[in-house]
Design a protein around this motif. Structure first.
Motif, mmCIF file in Angstrom:
data_model
loop_
_atom_site.group_PDB
_atom_site.id
_atom_site.type_symbol
_atom_site.label_atom_id
_atom_site.label_comp_id
_atom_site.label_asym_id
_atom_site.label_seq_id
_atom_site.Cartn_x
_atom_site.Cartn_y
_atom_site.Cartn_z
ATOM 1 N N SER A 177 0.833 -1.201 0.000
ATOM 2 C CA SER A 177 0.000 0.000 0.000
ATOM 3 C C SER A 177 0.866 1.249 0.000
ATOM 4 O O SER A 177 0.616 2.203 -0.750
ATOM 5 N N GLY A 178 1.902 1.241 0.839
ATOM 6 C CA GLY A 178 2.783 2.407 0.922
ATOM 7 C C GLY A 178 3.518 2.684 -0.375
ATOM 8 O O GLY A 178 3.701 3.852 -0.759
ATOM 9 N N ALA A 179 3.939 1.629 -1.067
ATOM 10 C CA ALA A 179 4.626 1.812 -2.341
ATOM 11 C C ALA A 179 3.693 2.460 -3.374
ATOM 12 O O ALA A 179 4.109 3.320 -4.161
ATOM 13 N N ASN A 180 2.428 2.056 -3.366
ATOM 14 C CA ASN A 180 1.453 2.688 -4.263
ATOM 15 C C ASN A 180 1.174 4.125 -3.846
ATOM 16 O O ASN A 180 0.976 5.001 -4.700
ATOM 17 N N LEU A 181 1.162 4.347 -2.552
ATOM 18 C CA LEU A 181 0.944 5.700 -2.032
ATOM 19 C C LEU A 181 2.027 6.648 -2.541
ATOM 20 O O LEU A 181 1.747 7.778 -2.962
ATOM 21 N N GLU A 182 3.276 6.179 -2.528
ATOM 22 C CA GLU A 182 4.392 7.001 -3.008
ATOM 23 C C GLU A 182 4.233 7.375 -4.474
ATOM 24 O O GLU A 182 4.684 8.442 -4.903
ATOM 25 N N ARG A 183 3.563 6.510 -5.240
ATOM 26 C CA ARG A 183 3.376 6.754 -6.672
ATOM 27 C C ARG A 183 2.050 7.448 -6.984
ATOM 28 O O ARG A 183 1.726 7.666 -8.142
ATOM 29 N N GLY A 184 1.301 7.761 -5.952
ATOM 30 C CA GLY A 184 0.034 8.445 -6.154
ATOM 31 C C GLY A 184 -1.071 7.553 -6.683
ATOM 32 O O GLY A 184 -2.078 8.047 -7.194
ATOM 33 N N ASN A 185 -0.898 6.223 -6.543
ATOM 34 C CA ASN A 185 -1.923 5.290 -7.005
ATOM 35 C C ASN A 185 -2.857 4.986 -5.832
ATOM 36 O O ASN A 185 -2.697 3.995 -5.110
ATOM 37 N N TRP A 186 -3.856 5.835 -5.658
ATOM 38 C CA TRP A 186 -4.734 5.728 -4.506
ATOM 39 C C TRP A 186 -5.605 4.476 -4.554
ATOM 40 O O TRP A 186 -5.948 3.901 -3.505
ATOM 41 N N THR A 187 -5.982 4.044 -5.741
ATOM 42 C CA THR A 187 -6.856 2.877 -5.853
ATOM 43 C C THR A 187 -6.185 1.632 -5.286
ATOM 44 O O THR A 187 -6.765 0.907 -4.463
ATOM 45 N N LEU A 188 -4.949 1.373 -5.703
ATOM 46 C CA LEU A 188 -4.241 0.201 -5.196
ATOM 47 C C LEU A 188 -3.766 0.415 -3.759
ATOM 48 O O LEU A 188 -3.711 -0.540 -2.971
ATOM 49 N N ALA A 189 -3.437 1.649 -3.397
ATOM 50 C CA ALA A 189 -3.062 1.925 -2.008
ATOM 51 C C ALA A 189 -4.215 1.573 -1.080
ATOM 52 O O ALA A 189 -4.030 0.952 -0.026
ATOM 53 N N GLN A 190 -5.420 1.938 -1.473
ATOM 54 C CA GLN A 190 -6.598 1.632 -0.666
ATOM 55 C C GLN A 190 -6.885 0.132 -0.657
ATOM 56 O O GLN A 190 -7.231 -0.438 0.383
ATOM 57 N N ALA A 191 -6.733 -0.515 -1.812
ATOM 58 C CA ALA A 191 -7.002 -1.953 -1.890
ATOM 59 C C ALA A 191 -6.120 -2.727 -0.923
ATOM 60 O O ALA A 191 -6.589 -3.608 -0.185
#
Length: 322
Positions: A24-38
């Motif tokens: 989740s954190g790695a997606n957060l760093e890339r601004g990918n909120w959908t996968l960060a939330q998943a």
């Protein structure tokens, strides 16, 4: 006194929950909120019902609050998401430390849990990658997140291996290094991306798990046959329906969650090895539909229909694994 296997299973689950936060954190760093939330949803939506009783006996259920806070932050795309992520990570690390304790037996239990984590990585990787390409991004990222936890925790544990296990510990370190430079060298968030050394990843992870166990003289427990496992899953689902019919929603949800986490997940690697990816993915969604229906308070009849759909899929599983 609980068995080592029980402690091992609890630690493995907490390691996996932490791995979901890493993804989740790695997606957060890339601004990918959908996968960060998943990925942020998994620790509570998928695992919590299974481990809450064990955490409650240890007065560790307070870990739930920071997990919920982080999930809420990702859902609202809050600017404080990173702060909540670190709080959730730390809460899980503290729980792991409290359960693991100290001393040689504690280290051995952690080693057993990390060996199981390596096998979980192999299973997630097999579902996420096919023909050296990512075909399921969330499953691949699960494997990546779990591997980050393994990489952080394993070296310290291997340092404590007894003299008799030093050769095996060295093999485990070599496997870890190879995997770090190969399939888990970088975080990937695009379907179709080619993965380095994907063809040998599962074999390397299996060897890593074996080497960890050998380093500490741990025997791998033999699970039930597929037929027995399927029968157990069916019984868990039946129990869930009966509990729900009796108004015991929380217990019904816990039983349904166990049917997947402690039941079907163990069968997934064998199904994937036989080329039945579509069956695995379909049943994963069907199990989730049952859990979601229980949580949402759907009618008994609807939940019974959803369970019947899972059971039909389990008929196919039995045929494949017979």
């Amino acid at each position: 006194m609980e068995s080592v296997e029980s402690e091992t299973a609890l630690l493995t689950t907490l390691y996996e929950m932490l791995g979901h936060l890493e993804a989740s954190g790695a997606n957060l760093e890339r601004g990918n909120w959908t996968l960060a939330q998943a990925h942020a949803a998994h620790p509570t939506a998928e695992y919590w019902a299974v481990i809450e009783p064990a955490l409650a006996t240890r007065n560790l259920t307070a870990v739930r609050s920071p997990l919920d806070a982080y999930f809420t932050a990702t859902r609202s795309q809050s600017v404080d998401s990173t702060t909540h992520l670190e709080a959730a990570r730390q809460a899980l690390r503290d729980a792991i430390a409290a359960i693991a304790g100290t001393g040689p037996e504690s280290t051995r239990t952690q080693a057993a849990a990390l060996a199981e984590l390596a096998e979980s990585i192999a299973a997630e990787f097999a579902e996420g990658v096919e023909n050296d390409q990512i075909v399921n991004i969330e499953e691949y990222q699960d494997a990546w997140g779990f591997f980050q936890v393994l990489s952080a925790e394993l070296p310290r544990v291997l340092d404590a291996a007894p003299t008799s296990g030093r050769e095996a510990a060295a093999e485990a370190r070599a496997d870890l290094e190879s995997l770090s430079r190969g399939p888990f060298d970088q975080f990937i968030d695009q379907l179709g991306t080619r993965v380095i050394d994907a063809d040998s990843a599962r074999e390397r992870l299996a060897h890593l798990a074996s080497a960890i166990r050998a380093a500490f003289g741990i025997s791998k427990s033999t699970g039930p046959t597929p037929a027995v496992q399927v029968a157990t899953i069916r019984q868990m689902l039946s129990d869930a329906l009966n509990l729900y019919r009796s108004g015991l929603t929380d217990q019904a949800y816990e039983r349904a969650a166990n049917a997947y986490l402690q039941g079907f997940e163990a069968l997934e690697p064998a199904l994937l090895e036989r080329g039945h990816r579509e069956l695995v993915e379909r049943l994963e969604l069907d199990f989730k539909a049952v859990r979601d229906a229980i949580r949402e308070g759907r009618s008994v009849e609807e939940i019974a229909q959803l369970i019947a759909k899972v059971n039909a899929g389990l008929d196919e599983v039995e045929e494949v694994l017979a």
